[in-house]
Design an enzyme around this catalytic site. Sequence first.
Site, mmCIF file in Angstrom:
data_model
loop_
_atom_site.group_PDB
_atom_site.id
_atom_site.type_symbol
_atom_site.label_atom_id
_atom_site.label_comp_id
_atom_site.label_asym_id
_atom_site.label_seq_id
_atom_site.Cartn_x
_atom_site.Cartn_y
_atom_site.Cartn_z
ATOM 1 C CG HIS B 56 -2.098 -0.904 1.132
ATOM 2 N ND1 HIS B 56 -3.148 -0.878 2.013
ATOM 3 C CD2 HIS B 56 -2.389 -1.863 0.225
ATOM 4 C CE1 HIS B 56 -4.052 -1.776 1.662
ATOM 5 N NE2 HIS B 56 -3.606 -2.404 0.591
ATOM 6 C CD GLU B 58 -2.118 4.115 3.199
ATOM 7 O OE1 GLU B 58 -1.790 3.467 2.185
ATOM 8 O OE2 GLU B 58 -3.271 4.112 3.662
ATOM 9 C CB CYS B 86 -6.501 -0.621 5.326
ATOM 10 S SG CYS B 86 -4.785 -1.227 5.241
ATOM 11 C CB CYS B 89 -1.954 1.696 6.226
ATOM 12 S SG CYS B 89 -1.563 0.847 4.677
#
Lengths: 149, 149
Positions: B56, B58, B86, B89
Amino acid sequence: MIQPFDDIYFMKKALQEAQSAYDKGEVPVGAIITVQNKVIARTHNLTEMLNDVTAHAEMQAITAAANFLGGKYLNECTLYVTLEPCQMCGGALFWSQIGKIVYGARDEQRGCITLGTKLHPKTKMVGGILAEECSEILKRFFIEKRNLN
Amino acid sequence: MIQPFDDIYFMKKALQEAQSAYDKGEVPVGAIITVQNKVIARTHNLTEMLNDVTAHAEMQAITAAANFLGGKYLNECTLYVTLEPCQMCGGALFWSQIGKIVYGARDEQRGCITLGTKLHPKTKMVGGILAEECSEILKRFFIEKRNLN
């Protein structure tokens, strides 16, 4: 029939990884990912060496297993990890749709059970496998660290 | 005094990253990390290209920022991300002790607010910055994907 590949067998391998972390001065957590009783990833915590909070054993194991399989979903896989996964690793395991999680020691404070992290509905989780050994290596590490400071 | 470096300024940079993800066929989420109004990490989701659910925006931003700073804690940093983080993260941001999180669109279903992911007590979070643009690029991506299949 004798079944040599049980949870204890693979947790011992995860513990060997935890010991490798310990030997490097890392918080000693180790992980193994298997598919059909074959080890496809073996990793340990490397947050200090990599200077990276995301370098938990489980995160590396997910990446390594996906790399081995050539696909990012781990539905057929089992993760063995010496410490209950944290929110980050639990969240990553959610995305991976991993089949089964087997952990050793509980992490009452920062583990995904206490913090209510959502796992994939198809993921099974069992804990307490070699819990004492998995917990003992962590205790030993933190006592030693305190004594050095 | 005119303040050119506000949340909108940096969220636009995060949106440019989301567009880069879009152009590669990745779910279009982008992230920026700043320290004292200086961008030290710019990343976008790469889960498809890397075949890795942990990639991801992040997660990569945290790793890149720590690498830039030479230390794993991001207390003085701000993360700008086009979509609410999420669980994974959010959990990584917890460990990073990041100073501030600024997100664009809410993720009502899988975001860390809905799922109750615990952030570091010192982390501030604000949302809704350019929410419409951040949400629109995601909608466009999924509509296009549906039409292709």
